[in-house]
Enzyme design. Structure first.
Site, short mmCIF file in Angstrom:
data_model
loop_
_atom_site.label_atom_id
_atom_site.label_comp_id
_atom_site.label_asym_id
_atom_site.label_seq_id
_atom_site.Cartn_x
_atom_site.Cartn_y
_atom_site.Cartn_z
N GLU A 35 1.05 -1.23 0.18
CA GLU A 35 0.00 -0.37 0.06
C GLU A 35 0.93 1.26 -0.48
O GLU A 35 1.73 1.44 1.25
CB GLU A 35 -1.07 0.11 1.15
CG GLU A 35 -1.55 1.05 1.50
CD GLU A 35 -3.20 0.99 2.22
OE1 GLU A 35 -2.35 -0.07 3.01
OE2 GLU A 35 -3.79 2.16 2.90
N ARG A 272 5.40 -13.20 9.71
CA ARG A 272 5.30 -12.25 9.41
C ARG A 272 6.91 -11.86 9.70
O ARG A 272 7.93 -12.37 11.14
CB ARG A 272 5.04 -10.90 10.10
CG ARG A 272 3.88 -11.02 9.40
CD ARG A 272 3.46 -9.13 10.83
NE ARG A 272 3.37 -7.70 10.60
CZ ARG A 272 2.76 -7.53 10.00
NH1 ARG A 272 1.90 -7.66 8.75
NH2 ARG A 272 3.71 -5.78 9.80
N LYS A 282 4.07 0.69 9.82
CA LYS A 282 4.03 2.01 8.88
C LYS A 282 3.11 3.14 9.97
O LYS A 282 3.61 4.29 10.07
CB LYS A 282 3.53 1.67 7.60
CG LYS A 282 4.36 1.32 6.56
CD LYS A 282 3.82 1.18 5.25
CE LYS A 282 2.96 0.09 4.95
NZ LYS A 282 1.95 0.10 3.80
P1 ATP Z 1 1.99 -2.18 8.29
O1 ATP Z 1 1.26 -2.33 9.05
O2 ATP Z 1 3.04 -1.54 8.34
O3 ATP Z 1 1.06 -0.63 7.27
P2 ATP Z 1 1.35 -3.80 5.61
O4 ATP Z 1 1.57 -4.87 6.10
O5 ATP Z 1 0.08 -2.77 6.31
O6 ATP Z 1 2.12 -2.81 6.65
P3 ATP Z 1 1.26 -3.20 2.96
O7 ATP Z 1 1.72 -2.12 2.38
O8 ATP Z 1 0.14 -3.38 2.99
O9 ATP Z 1 1.83 -3.30 4.83
O10 ATP Z 1 2.43 -4.82 3.25
C1 ATP Z 1 2.19 -5.47 1.38
C2 ATP Z 1 3.09 -6.77 1.65
O11 ATP Z 1 4.07 -6.71 2.80
C3 ATP Z 1 1.74 -7.82 2.33
O12 ATP Z 1 1.47 -8.50 1.31
C4 ATP Z 1 2.00 -7.85 3.24
O13 ATP Z 1 1.45 -8.91 4.41
C5 ATP Z 1 3.94 -8.16 3.99
N1 ATP Z 1 4.52 -7.45 5.33
C6 ATP Z 1 3.67 -6.47 5.73
N2 ATP Z 1 4.63 -5.81 6.84
C7 ATP Z 1 5.53 -7.31 6.62
C8 ATP Z 1 6.25 -8.12 7.64
N3 ATP Z 1 6.92 -7.61 8.98
N4 ATP Z 1 6.99 -9.64 7.62
C9 ATP Z 1 6.63 -10.00 6.43
N5 ATP Z 1 5.77 -9.52 5.30
C10 ATP Z 1 5.32 -7.92 6.13
MG MG Z 2 -2.01 -2.99 4.49
#
Ligand code: ATP
Ligand code: MG
Length: 584
Positions: A35, A272, A282
């Protein structure tokens, strides 16, 4: 770094099984779906290495898809940095897609759901809807709007999109099952109204935006994704992912994918990445940036890709780290020490060594001619002549570490002390201390020594052994530099698990700045920085990463040149210390 044979992770096993069974005619397609609401962090890299890694390994393709369904938080700034960071990591995507590319198709699908009696417009408040959700063991309550006639739903959904309804006043919900043990099936929201912010790509065209659950699976489907890999928290969403796809594939085939009625993307989940002494959300990182608690997204203490890069982490080391931790279905916490261990192992092989003095005191070699200097040649990495050499200026006045001299020492002290042992100056001569001078407060201002001209390193006399070798920098050629010594951002191991405000848990000593003396060979960095004057914070105008040089400052740690360096002022960031606590 040596290639190690490792066994297949469980996702690779699934992929190999699918390939063996001819699923999707052997086609492998993944996507990385960030995102664009923040910078990539090292958690994302774990997903990137998986998504791109599977495609690379099995001759498939991995596309980049920006999951841009919430205009209130997203921005093109983030799109650009995400692309740049993925390139820097060394991965290549097939195509770039945006969830917003599918807003028309998704809207049409929503209309279809309404017409088929599978969706309705609810005008309750978010609180009312939440209250009716029930609990995992207790059924929820049907919304009073659940059985609206189709015509009314169509009219209201249209009104939502036309901007006639205020944000928050209505949502479109899937009509599934308010008693389902999986809470995600209790009439999940498909669409919400967002009128307060224009979308960074579609502007004001839309007033309704699809929710993740309604957008993600369908986007995978439109693109032809075969393996939709994500993190474990989405496991409970998987039945809903499948439910929405059931409505448009197989016997309900809507012709929205070129791969026919039987093609279905499959969601798979892995654990994760969590790392000690940092946060990986984020939202929290944005807060640190906005409130000035760190210097920006690329602050070298941040777990962002740009922060790690500025800290001196290499793409190789970050990918190596992902390989080491692997992929499982078990959530856990990874020791930050392992990350440091990985970069240390990388830099150990590559970073040229230089002398720097952190707490300088002057050393005068009384039997060296005044006004004279000479050039010595030292190997960049001892014992590796193939990695090149550098020139070191030697002369009568040198900077040495204050701690390397003791006026009165017992015989366990191997470094400089009047009448004490012989000591080798790194890559040069053997000296012996003769005395020192102090100021009125008793602080030593100058150390005196004599040198033996027949002991130059690299000559026969250079083989003479001493118990200690100390670092030095010749005064007239030395460069003043700023060393930024970084430590962990948080004082506690798992800030996210603590009560109270996470900002109160920041490590107050996470940055210590020292003014140091460094050998003149680093003057080349000032020249480089002058040439780079057009670059901004490590980025070239072409949105590519500028690589900064790494050094080992002897006895001090691994450092990288910081983009704050100017033609006059050298700034170095400590990537990590030399001591490896991880292996203990
Ligand atoms: P945040 O909670 O920090 O906003 P998010 O999961 O919402 O992170 P996205 O941009 O939606 O962020 O994530 C893109 C991809 O990265 C998704 O497939 C998510 O599962 C993966 N991802 C995000 N954080 C992690 C993590 N800590 N470990 C492994 N994969 C991750
Ligand atoms: Mg997300």
């Amino acid at each position: 770094m040596e290639e190690q044979e490792r066994s297949l992770n469980f996702i690779e096993q699934i992929v190999e099984k699918d390939l063996a069974e001819g699923v999707n005619n052997g086609r492998i397609q993944t996507r990385f779906p960030p995102e664009p609401n923040g910078y990539l962090h090292i958690g994302h890299v774990k997903a990137i290495c998986m998504d791109f890694g599977i495609a690379e390994k099995y001759n498939g393709v991995c596309n980049l898809r920006f999951d841009d369904t919430n205009p209130a938080k997203e921005d093109t700034e983030y799109v650009d940095t995400i692309e740049r960071d993925i390139r820097w990591l060394g991965f290549k995507w097939g195509k770039i897609f945006y969830a917003s590319d599918y807003f028309d198709a998704l809207y049409d699908l929503a209309i279809r759901f309404i017409k088929e009696g599978k969706a309705y417009v609810d005008e309750q408040t978010a609180e009312q809807i939440a209250e009716q959700k029930g609990t995992p063991t207790e059924a929820g309550t049907n919304s009073p709007y659940r059985d609206r006639p189709v015509e009314e739903n169509l009219r209201l959904f249209q009104a939502m999109q036309n901007g006639e309804i205020e944000e928050g006043k209505m949502v479109l919900r899937a009509k599934i099952d308010m008693a389902n043990p999986n809470m995600h099936f209790r009439d999940p929201i498909m669409y919400r109204i967002i009128t307060s912010h224009p979308h960074h790509r579609t502007g004001r065209k839309w007033n309704v935006y699809p929710m993740y659950d309604f957008a993600h699976g369908q986007s995978d489907y439109f693109e032809g994704v075969t393996h939709s890999i994500c993190t474990l928290e989405f496991e409970v969403h998987r039945p809903l992912y499948d439910y929405f796809l059931d409505q448009i594939t197989g016997e309900n085939f809507a012709g929205l994918s070129p791969y026919g009625p039987d093609y279905r993307p499959k969601q798979r989940e892995f654990n994760r990445l969590n790392i000690t002494y940092t946060v990986m959300s984020k939202r929290k990182m944005l807060q640190l940036v906005k409130e000035g608690l760190v210097a920006g997204w690329d602050d070298p203490r941040m777990p962002t890709v740009c922060g790690l890069r500025r800290r001196g982490y290499t793409a190789t080391s970050i990918r190596e780290f992902m390989d080491k931790i692997g992929y499982t279905k078990v959530e856990g916490m990874i020791d930050q020490g392992l990350l440091e261990h990985t970069i240390r192992e990388d830099l150990k092989e590559t970073a040229p060594r230089v002398c720097a003095i952190f707490d300088p005191v002057k050393l005068v070699i009384t039997n060296y001619p005044e006004g004279q200097t000479e050039t010595l040649v030292a190997e960049n990495i001892d014992g590796h002549p193939e990695l090149g050499t550098r020139e070191m200026t030697f002369g009568r006045e040198l900077w040495i570490e204050r701690g390397d001299f003791l006026e009165q020492a017992d015989n366990k002290f191997y470094r400089l002390s009047p009448g004490g042992r012989e000591v080798r100056l790194k890559a040069s001569y053997i000296i012996q201390a003769t005395g020192c001078e102090k100021d009125a407060d008793g602080n030593i201002t100058t150390v005196y020594a004599t040198y033996d001209p027949d002991t130059k390193s690299g000559t026969e006399g250079g083989n003479r052994k001493t118990k200690a070798t100390i670092n030095w920098v010749e005064c007239s050629s030395a460069l003043d530099a700023e060393a930024r010594l970084y430590d962990r951002l948080f004082a506690v191991e798992n800030p996210s698990a603590e009560e109270g405000d996470f900002r109160d848990l920041l490590n107050p000593d996470s940055l210590i700045v020292k003014n140091i003396k460094i050998e003149g060979s680093l003057r080349s960095e000032l020249n480089l920085s002058a040439q780079r004057s057009a670059t901004d914070n490590g980025l070239s105008s072409a949105n590519e990463v500028v690589n900064y040089n790494h050094y080992q400052l002897l006895k001090q740690g691994y450092f990288v040149v910081d983009p704050d360096t100017t033609a006059e002022h050298l700034v170095l960031n400590r990537t990590c210390s030399l001591k490896d606590n991880y292996l203990k």
